[in-house]
Design an enzyme around this catalytic site. Structure first.
Site, PDB file in Angstrom:
ATOM      1  N   ASP A  10     -90.136  50.161  -7.155  1.00 11.23           N
ATOM      2  CA  ASP A  10     -89.394  48.893  -7.130  1.00 11.23           C
ATOM      3  C   ASP A  10     -90.130  47.878  -8.010  1.00 11.23           C
ATOM      4  OD1 ASP A  10     -88.299  46.410  -6.524  1.00 11.23           O
ATOM      5  OD2 ASP A  10     -87.951  46.916  -4.415  1.00 11.23           O
ATOM      6  N   CYS A  64    -113.634  42.226 -27.215  1.00 12.00           N
ATOM      7  CA  CYS A  64    -112.718  41.340 -27.921  1.00 12.00           C
ATOM      8  C   CYS A  64    -112.973  39.889 -27.501  1.00 12.00           C
ATOM      9  CB  CYS A  64    -111.280  41.738 -27.588  1.00 12.00           C
ATOM     10  SG  CYS A  64    -110.212  41.850 -29.012  1.00 12.00           S
ATOM     11  N   CYS A  67    -115.354  56.047  -3.892  1.00 15.36           N
ATOM     12  CA  CYS A  67    -115.573  57.450  -3.561  1.00 15.36           C
ATOM     13  C   CYS A  67    -117.068  57.724  -3.367  1.00 15.36           C
ATOM     14  CB  CYS A  67    -115.031  58.334  -4.680  1.00 15.36           C
ATOM     15  SG  CYS A  67    -113.607  59.311  -4.196  1.00 15.36           S
TER      16      CYS A  67
END
Lengths: 152, 253, 109
Positions: free
Chosen positions: B41, B106, B214
């Protein structure tokens, strides 16, 4: 009666006894939390069964975000407000949605569920009448230990 | 359909099939219908808040140069495909560079601005809007040539046991992928959804955040972002996920 | 993250038509029940109120509590009965406020 049956009835008796000893206390705790939340919102008034529809999954993958839709039953006059209660949450009162025409008495949102519980929606009519529907929701536990990871 | 896919995946992921391509399955297929619908959605997917914010950050002038991303690059759609190729070897700096690293370079070199911190909202907004441009494109990182050594290091990091639980990435995400762990299905460790909205975090996170999560889960010292080892592991994970469509912003539990 | 919203507002409807508003707003909805890794309680920071005015009438007034998920989503419906402004307003317990406006043009059925 065979020994087997006697043993089974004994087990049943034990199980029944355990239920009597343990379950009412757990239910009473949850019930009193819900009752306190209802009293805070509604004073002496308590809801009757029905008059409101509650849509949510019976089995939830993560309690942090559970889609829920609450709406007044189509055969009822438009209520003044819809409320949501999550009795096992740290704060059982979830939200109150005041509604006035031409809005429909219906909303969808996402809620937190601190574990498996009976979520309750309450409709409140202008005359003070209350109607309620509850849905049992099972919240599964994730893998690993999720509550450790605030910083990562 | 989902059941059939899972079954197929389990069959292919049986021990003995070390080739990662066989066990590939996007974490999307491990979601229930409700969460799949949330990801699909484009209005209600909470990750889209970061896409919106990234679009604004893309257009905002920053630093001493007074330039925005748009001034040099045009619209964010010009970044289509970029996120599928990262991390990649930067031959000037002689190191791997992921999306966060590119943005930080950048920011400091060209815009002459303070580079956004890892996992800051500004960083996640920019990485999400850039990755979102590649949604639907297959992951395709280069692991040969100058990246070969880093790739080998990443493969080693994936296989090496770590932490108090003494588990490697491969122990769970290769050998036990598809198995149950409490209410969870152990994923195949595919990273095609990042940056993604994780319900456990109630927010967005990068690939590197997931790696650290993790690490913590196996009680290991979390790999710090922007280190050679963390970037090498990210490269290996991206290669393991090659061919899967990028989904950012994905939803995961 | 600064307060920002995604809203889907109807712009045109026929009189009597039921239309839907969908909203998603960036907010942590920090419950005040969590602790950080040093055991310190993270202070509560939530959106407390959402309201919708349609053609000069308050049609929705919602109280939000910590049981509402982070980045709150809300969808509701109403009957389009006249042209007018739609105003959505979120208020938080830190004094923050966000307002989104749109116009609904209603044509005879």
């Amino acid at each position: 009666m065979t020994a087997f049956l006697r043993r089974r009835s004994l087990l049943q008796g034990l199980a029944g006894g355990a239920f009597v000893l343990v379950a009412p206390r757990a239910l009473a705790d949850l019930g009193s939390r819900l009752d306190a939340a209802l009293a805070e919102r509604f004073g002496e008034r308590r809801p009757e069964q029905g008059g409101v529809e509650l849509e949510l999954s019976r089995l939830v993958e993560n309690g942090n975000s559970v889609a829920v839709t609450v709406r007044a039953s189509p055969d009822e006059p438009t209520p003044a407000a819809l409320h949501l209660f999550m009795p096992r949450n740290p704060e059982p009162w979830g939200t109150s949605f005041q509604v006035a025409p031409p809005a429909l008495a219906e909303f969808s949102t996402r809620i937190r569920l601190a574990g498996t519980q009976d979520v309750m929606a309450v409709a409140e009519w202008a005359d003070g009448r209350l109607g309620a529907t509850a849905v049992s929701v099972m919240v599964t536990l994730g893998a690993c230990a999720d509550d450790l990871y605030l910083e990562f | 359909m989902r059941r059939a896919l899972l079954l197929l995946w389990l069959l292919l992921a049986l021990p003995g099939h070390a080739e990662p391509r066989a066990g590939q399955i996007s974490g999307y297929h491990l979601l229930g219908e409700e969460l799949q619908a949330l990801q699909d959605d484009d209005f209600a997917n909470p990750g889209m808040l970061w896409v919106d914010r990234g679009q604004r950050a893309w257009d905002a002038a920053a630093g001493a140069s007074g330039t925005s991303c748009r001034d040099c690059h045009g619209g964010p759609e010009r970044m289509q495909g970029l996120a599928t190729q990262l991390p990649r070897w930067n031959s000037d700096q002689e190191r791997l560079e992921n999306l966060e690293g590119l943005i930080r370079n950048c920011r400091s070199a060209r815009q002459q601005a303070e580079p956004p911190a890892y996992e800051s909202d500004e960083m996640l907004a920019l990485t999400t809007v850039i990755a979102h441009q590649s949604r639907g494109l297959p992951l395709a990182v280069a692991v040969d040539g100058p990246a070969a050594d880093a790739f080998a290091a990443g493969r080693d990091a994936f296989a090496r046991r770590r932490g108090q639980l003494d588990l490697s990435c491969a122990d769970c995400h290769d050998r036990h992928a598809g198995a149950r762990l409490r209410g969870e299905t152990i994923s195949a460790g595919m990273i095609n959804g990042f940056p993604l909205y994780r319900l456990t975090w109630e927010g967005m996170g990068s690939r590197q955040r997931m790696i650290r999560w993790c690490n913590e889960a196996v009680r290991a010292e979390p790999l710090q972002p922007d280190t050679a080892k963390a970037l090498a592991l990210e490269l290996f994970l991206a290669w393991r996920s090659r061919g899967l469509e990028l989904e950012s912003p994905a939803i995961r539990r | 993250m600064t307060l920002s919203a995604r809203v889907r507002l109807p712009q045109q409807a026929r009189s009597g038509e039921v239309v839907e508003i969908r909203t998603l707003v960036s907010h942590p909805m920090e419950t005040g029940f969590r602790v950080d890794s040093f055991g310190r309680r993270i202070p509560r920071r939530i959106l407390t109120r959402f309201s919708c005015r349609y053609a000069e009438r308050l049609i929705i007034d919602m109280e939000l509590r910590p049981g509402i998920s982070a980045n709150p989503y809300l969808a509701f419906r109403f009957v389009a009965d006249r042209s007018g402004e739609i105003e959505l307003r979120w208020q938080g317990d830190q004094g923050e406020e966000l307002v989104e406006r749109g116009h609904l043009e209603v044509t005879p059925a």
